[in-house]
Design an enzyme around this catalytic site. Structure first.
Site, PDB file in Angstrom:
ATOM      1  N   HIS A   6       5.648   8.644   4.550  1.00 47.74           N
ATOM      2  CA  HIS A   6       4.886   7.417   4.290  1.00 47.74           C
ATOM      3  C   HIS A   6       3.477   7.752   3.809  1.00 47.74           C
ATOM      4  CE1 HIS A   6       3.889   3.072   5.801  1.00 47.74           C
ATOM      5  NE2 HIS A   6       3.122   3.401   4.764  1.00 47.74           N
TER       6      HIS A   6
ATOM      7  N   ASP B 143       0.842   7.399   6.793  1.00 45.26           N
ATOM      8  CA  ASP B 143       0.376   6.179   6.113  1.00 45.26           C
ATOM      9  C   ASP B 143      -0.956   6.460   5.392  1.00 45.26           C
ATOM     10  OD1 ASP B 143       0.329   3.610   5.130  1.00 45.26           O
ATOM     11  OD2 ASP B 143      -0.115   2.650   7.054  1.00 45.26           O
TER      12      ASP B 143
ATOM     13  N   HIS C 161       7.682  -2.464   6.739  1.00 44.77           N
ATOM     14  CA  HIS C 161       6.347  -2.799   7.263  1.00 44.77           C
ATOM     15  C   HIS C 161       6.510  -4.108   8.025  1.00 44.77           C
ATOM     16  CE1 HIS C 161       1.844  -3.556   6.723  1.00 44.77           C
ATOM     17  NE2 HIS C 161       2.304  -4.738   7.063  1.00 44.77           N
TER      18      HIS C 161
ATOM     19  N   ASN D 260      -3.903  -1.482   8.933  1.00 45.94           N
ATOM     20  CA  ASN D 260      -2.880  -2.444   9.302  1.00 45.94           C
ATOM     21  C   ASN D 260      -1.552  -1.719   9.426  1.00 45.94           C
ATOM     22  OD1 ASN D 260      -1.570  -4.784   9.861  1.00 45.94           O
ATOM     23  ND2 ASN D 260      -1.429  -5.479   7.741  1.00 45.94           N
TER      24      ASN D 260
ATOM     25  N   ASN E 145       3.718   0.085  -3.403  1.00 47.03           N
ATOM     26  CA  ASN E 145       2.796  -1.069  -3.528  1.00 47.03           C
ATOM     27  C   ASN E 145       1.633  -0.710  -4.442  1.00 47.03           C
ATOM     28  OD1 ASN E 145       1.716   0.718  -1.624  1.00 47.03           O
ATOM     29  ND2 ASN E 145       0.646  -0.889  -0.520  1.00 47.03           N
TER      30      ASN E 145
ATOM     31  N   HIS F 149      -8.774   4.809  -0.315  1.00 49.57           N
ATOM     32  CA  HIS F 149      -9.514   3.717  -0.957  1.00 49.57           C
ATOM     33  C   HIS F 149     -10.804   4.287  -1.520  1.00 49.57           C
ATOM     34  CE1 HIS F 149      -7.021   0.387   0.315  1.00 49.57           C
ATOM     35  NE2 HIS F 149      -6.998   0.849   1.548  1.00 49.57           N
TER      36      HIS F 149
ATOM     37  N   LEU G 273       0.040   7.083  -2.902  1.00 52.06           N
ATOM     38  CA  LEU G 273      -0.587   7.955  -3.906  1.00 52.06           C
ATOM     39  C   LEU G 273      -1.305   7.150  -4.990  1.00 52.06           C
ATOM     40  CD1 LEU G 273       2.092  10.799  -4.213  1.00 52.06           C
ATOM     41  CD2 LEU G 273       0.060  10.686  -2.740  1.00 52.06           C
ATOM     42  N   ARG G 274      -1.208   5.819  -4.922  1.00 54.23           N
ATOM     43  CA  ARG G 274      -2.021   4.897  -5.745  1.00 54.23           C
ATOM     44  C   ARG G 274      -1.729   4.939  -7.227  1.00 54.23           C
ATOM     45  NH1 ARG G 274      -2.586   1.994  -1.444  1.00 54.23           N
ATOM     46  NH2 ARG G 274      -4.406   2.427  -0.129  1.00 54.23           N
TER      47      ARG G 274
END
Ligand code: ZN
Ligand code: ZN
Length: 435
Positions: free
Chosen positions: A67, A314, A186, A287, A101, A318, A70-71
């Site tokens: 999990h 996770d 999730h 979260n 996501n 950012h 890697l954006r």
């Protein structure tokens, strides 16, 4: 058809690690001796190979993280496949699985295919990619699960948000049996999470911040275990944070539901007390949120007894300008690849809460088994997938620059013990600590 894992090509490793403790609990290996890596495989003759002194160090099977974020595509200012897998290698990981996501969401074979191509060029360790359960992760129409399976997805997940509709989840579970891809969930009930920013409890009340109650997670896990049982489908629960959820998992496993679960290092090591607003509290905003000491105790006990199957970071990078916001506006998520082992070793193994052997299993072979990907092993003849770790070395997190593009780490400033010196991933040297 199982998911595709890709890595950039590289020269096969040739090394002798001399005099280290060789520890692979899943394979029943624990002895002090020399480990030969020849042509990227374990075993063979040591002559002519570079020798690394492993005295006082431990070699473990390479870590596996099922999990990470890697954006790519869309948020390359926070991370990309090269930097994220470099961070993974620095943390001792040999395989990481990336969440879909992104912007756009990985919900088609075309986007998945381009990610796999990028991974083949850039990834320092093996990387696999999840695809979304629902189109655009909107929670409504299902993606083409069969197509995505054929195209090499490692699983399906709408991580970042729940599949709110029970009917949509039921249909996803029906497809799960046909397409074979694990559903990675999730879990939260958005009507309970609301606009919460931290765990709902005494501290959120005192700080005047909106809370996310533990039951937001546990009711959704209970629902999905019931649905999985009804369809005899297989599910994996992301980032368990609450004692109530542990209870649901225990019940579900006892009655034979095919469910596995992961827990993050930050939930195992920290509590909501970290959010007190002195220093940079956005570092502790994620979260699900950090919860209470009793939750943390339940998570640790569940990791030890196997109710929770594995650790997963996770890793959620950012860009600094986003995280440098007031707590309520900062995005959820923290990075974790480079601190995962040291944080768990320092907070769990050193105080005697989790045996080293259990931690190693839960970070290497067990997560691989959960997601049906190759299990790293130190058995003779296997492809070299390992990490050499100095369990005595202490380091203040952040002093050595992160390989990740982002620095939003919950452990920054803490002194952690356990330094990864060398990572060999899929037979290639992926990381070597020189200073
Ligand atoms: Zn999530
Ligand atoms: Zn996530």
């Amino acid at each position: 058809m199982s998911g595709r894992l890709v890595q950039r090509p590289g020269a096969p490793a040739g090394l002798v690690i001399r005099g280290a403790r060789v520890l692979d609990p899943a394979a029943g290996i624990d002895h002090v001796g020399d480990l030969v890596i020849r042509d990227g495989r374990l075993g063979g003759r040591p002559d002519g190979l570079e020798v690394i002194d492993g005295t006082g160090k431990v070699v473990v099977p390479g870590l596996v993280d099922v999990h990470v974020h890697l954006r790519v595509p869309g948020r390359e200012e926070a991370e990309d496949i090269a930097t994220g897998t470099r961070a993974a290698a620095a943390g001792g990981f040999v395989t990481v699985l990336a969440m879909p996501n992104t912007e756009p969401v990985v919900d088609s074979a075309a986007i998945l295919g381009s990610l796999l191509e990028t991974g083949e060029r850039e990834a320092a360790v093996r990387v696999g990619f999840y695809a979304a359960i629902t189109t655009g992760q909107q929670g409504e129409g299902l993606t083409e699960h069969g197509d995505l399976a054929d195209s090499g997805a490692v699983g399906l997940s709408d991580d970042g948000r729940p599949v709110t509709s029970a009917r949509v989840m039921l249909r996803a579970l029906q497809y799960q049996r046909a397409a074979g891809l694990p559903l990675v969930l999730h879990e939260e009930d958005p009507t309970l999470s609301g606009r919460g920013v931290m765990h709902e409890g005494a501290i959120s009340t005192r700080l005047g911040l909106e809370g996310i109650p533990s039951v937001s997670e546990s009711v959704q896990v209970a629902r999905d275990c019931a649905l999985a049982a009804y369809e005899d489908a297989r599910i994996h629960i992301c980032h368990v944070s609450a004692a109530e959820t542990v209870e649901e998992l225990r019940l579900a496993k006892a009655r034979g539901v095919r469910v596995t679960a992961e827990v993050s290092p930050h939930h195992l090591c920290l509590t909501d007390a970290a959010v007190e607003p002195e220093v940079d509290p956005a570092r502790f905003k994620m979260n699900p949120p950090l919860r209470e000491p009793s939750d943390r105790e339940a998570l640790i006990a569940a990791l030890v007894d196997g109710t929770i199957d594995c650790v997963a970071t996770d890793h959620a990078p950012h860009a600094a300008q986003l995280k440098d916001a007031p707590f309520e506006e900062a995005p959820f998520g923290v990075i974790g690849l480079e601190t995962a082992f040291a944080s768990c070793f320092t907070h769990l193994v050193l105080p005697g809460l989790v045996p080293l052997e259990v931690l190693v299993r839960r970070m290497s072979s067990d997560p691989a088994v959960c997601l049906g990907i190759p299990v790293p092993t130190l058995a003779d003849g296997a492809v070299a997938d390992l990490a050499l770790i100095d369990l005595e070395a202490v380091e203040r997190v952040g002093e050595h620059p992160f390989h990740s593009k982002s620095t939003n780490c919950a452990f920054t400033g803490e002194e952690l013990r356990g330094r990864v010196l060398l990572t060999v991933a899929n037979g290639q040297v992926a990381h070597r600590r020189t200073a």
